[in-house]
Design an enzyme around this catalytic site. Structure first.
Site, mmCIF file in Angstrom:
data_model
loop_
_atom_site.group_PDB
_atom_site.id
_atom_site.type_symbol
_atom_site.label_atom_id
_atom_site.label_comp_id
_atom_site.label_asym_id
_atom_site.label_seq_id
_atom_site.Cartn_x
_atom_site.Cartn_y
_atom_site.Cartn_z
ATOM 1 N N GLY A 249 -18.194 0.345 11.359
ATOM 2 C CA GLY A 249 -19.081 1.383 11.848
ATOM 3 C C GLY A 249 -18.389 2.680 12.184
ATOM 4 O O GLY A 249 -19.031 3.630 12.620
ATOM 5 N N ASP B 140 -8.152 -3.980 7.224
ATOM 6 C CA ASP B 140 -7.136 -2.938 7.408
ATOM 7 C C ASP B 140 -6.566 -3.036 8.819
ATOM 8 O O ASP B 140 -6.253 -2.034 9.467
ATOM 9 C CB ASP B 140 -7.719 -1.555 7.150
ATOM 10 C CG ASP B 140 -6.651 -0.506 6.822
ATOM 11 O OD1 ASP B 140 -5.494 -0.890 6.535
ATOM 12 O OD2 ASP B 140 -6.971 0.699 6.857
ATOM 13 N N HIS C 96 -0.333 7.562 6.301
ATOM 14 C CA HIS C 96 0.957 7.308 5.655
ATOM 15 C C HIS C 96 1.886 8.502 5.845
ATOM 16 O O HIS C 96 1.455 9.659 5.831
ATOM 17 C CB HIS C 96 0.760 7.032 4.158
ATOM 18 C CG HIS C 96 0.067 5.738 3.871
ATOM 19 N ND1 HIS C 96 0.660 4.719 3.173
ATOM 20 C CD2 HIS C 96 -1.178 5.298 4.196
ATOM 21 C CE1 HIS C 96 -0.186 3.696 3.082
ATOM 22 N NE2 HIS C 96 -1.307 4.036 3.689
ATOM 23 N N GLU D 206 0.858 -1.187 0.000
ATOM 24 C CA GLU D 206 0.000 0.000 0.000
ATOM 25 C C GLU D 206 0.894 1.236 0.000
ATOM 26 O O GLU D 206 1.260 1.765 1.035
ATOM 27 C CB GLU D 206 -0.923 -0.015 1.226
ATOM 28 C CG GLU D 206 -1.977 1.065 1.193
ATOM 29 C CD GLU D 206 -2.830 1.098 2.446
ATOM 30 O OE1 GLU D 206 -3.730 1.955 2.502
ATOM 31 O OE2 GLU D 206 -2.587 0.293 3.364
ATOM 32 N N HIS E 148 -15.261 3.703 10.059
ATOM 33 C CA HIS E 148 -14.715 4.194 8.791
ATOM 34 C C HIS E 148 -15.794 4.589 7.784
ATOM 35 O O HIS E 148 -15.581 5.496 6.978
ATOM 36 C CB HIS E 148 -13.808 3.133 8.161
ATOM 37 C CG HIS E 148 -12.459 3.038 8.795
ATOM 38 N ND1 HIS E 148 -12.258 2.427 10.010
ATOM 39 C CD2 HIS E 148 -11.243 3.488 8.381
ATOM 40 C CE1 HIS E 148 -10.971 2.494 10.319
ATOM 41 N NE2 HIS E 148 -10.339 3.133 9.361
#
Length: 391
Positions: free
Chosen positions: A251, A277, A143, A131, A253
């Site tokens: 619930g 994730d 990131h 990713e 994201h």
């Protein structure tokens, strides 16, 4: 390697249909078939699962960590094994350990570890998800912006070389940092290209899908949203049939109403698939950990940087299945497919994962009627036995 045996005493979901009063017959590391209980040959050992249901093992395309380990911190085979083991009690039998944007050296180490894990046939290891680092700083999420950069010839060559030693290689890129011709070259080499962490518009997303991109990373998060005059990457993921899209069903994201709208509107054959994730916290009681030198805090079901930015998810796949079934309102069959068949299809592995049929992998999850994990088999070997699937 397990001997020939039959799992009985539960309803069986084969990925398409339900079977009652049936047995799932396993031979070695593969499914032999589904038979009426009375038709199981006398020489086959029977294992009574005690009710509930049997379903194809879950497939997770985005797993950053588990069992106290982040792949970024320890990009080696031992960490890959720890991550796979940590997710098995939650029904996940195949996953893509995911490296978040990092240095070229860390990326190379993760690729080398992945190649060795594939050579060793590490249980649960499906391949790698890289990713980044070729993302958009504008949609960086958690990131490190200092590590985000455009894709160059050497990066493209390294990815193509890595694919030769991995069963599956998925990479998340943003159109802002990668040219369509590079996407075409990656896709031609068998790499699954996913669009994510991007502020791109609909037209550009379609051009990249035409070039070979086939997945969108964590729908609605770290991307341009649907607007009245610009559908954005979120709109492209839903409208373009060739794109599958991961979604984090915790619930936090994505609102459940938004999930429902997306699921009803999604154009096929691509599907919306469940991803976790997940971070290092899964399977532990950790309250914090570090990512690229920054502390991630675990609180109230979420993982966040000090400034409140979401950093991955404190989620396992059986919890995601429960959520889309109980809260979003999906039929259980569809919820199970979102965690198994659809992600397998998204990465070209539906011939062996996500279904029960002659010759498919004996990757199996036994669930109670309340959707607790009772048992897990990977390649015909039982890797988890127990009814408690809580963190």
């Amino acid at each position: 390697m397990s001997d020939r045996f039959a799992l009985t005493g539960a309803r069986i979901f084969d990925g398409d249909d339900w079977h009652d009063d049936a047995a799932l017959v396993v031979h070695g590391d593969a499914v032999e078939g589904i038979l009426p209980v009375g038709a199981v040959p006398s020489g086959v050992a029977r294992i009574d699962t005690g009710g509930g249901m049997l379903a194809p093992g879950f497939v997770d395309l985005q797993v950053n960590g588990g069992g106290g380990v982040m792949l970024n911190d320890h990009p080696d085979v031992a960490s890959l094994a720890t991550i796979c083991r940590a997710h098995a009690p939650f029904g996940t039998t195949a996953l893509l350990p995911t490296l978040i944007t990092d240095t070229p050296e860390i990326t190379a180490s993760a690729i080398a570890a992945g190649a060795e894990a594939a050579r060793q046939k590490l249980p649960g290891f499906l391949g790698l998800h890289l990713e980044g680092p070729h993302l958009s700083v504008a949609r960086k999420g958690a990131h490190d912006p200092a590590l985000i950069r455009p894709m160059m010839d050497a990066d493209q060559a390294a990815l193509i070389a890595a694919r030769k030693n991995l069963p599956v290689l998925l990479t998340t890129i943003a159109p802002e940092s990668v040219e369509p011709a590079r996407v075409a070259a990656l896709a031609k080499a068998g790499i699954v290209v996913s669009l994510g962490h991007s502020d791109t518009g609909y037209a550009t997303a379609r051009a990249f899908a035409d070039a070979g991109a086939s997945v969108v990373t964590h729908l609605f998060n770290a991307m341009s949203q649907i607007g009245n005059r610009e559908p954005g990457l979120a709109g492209a993921a839903i409208d373009i049939g060739g794109l599958s899209a991961g979604i984090i069903a915790d619930g936090i994201h994505v609102d459940p109403a938004t999930m429902g709208i997306a699921l009803r509107a999604k154009q096929g054959p691509g599907r919306i698939v469940l991803v976790t994730d997940a971070m290092a916290t899964i399977g532990t009681d950790m309250t914090s950990f570090t990512l690229n030198g920054r502390i991630i805090y675990r609180k109230d079901g979420s993982l966040r940087l000090a400034d409140g930015t979401l950093a991955g998810a404190d989620l396992d796949l059986i919890s995601a299945v429960r959520y889309v079934h109980r809260i979003v309102g999906l039929d259980l069959s569809e919820a199970l497919r979102m965690a198994s068949l659809y992600p397998a299809q998204a990465v070209g592995q539906a011939h062996r994962l996500g279904r029960f049929a002659n010759g498919t992998a004996a990757d199996i999850v036994a669930l109670s009627d309340d959707l607790d994990v009772k048992g897990v088999w990977i390649g015909g070997d039982r890797v988890f036995a127990g009814a408690d699937s809580r963190r």
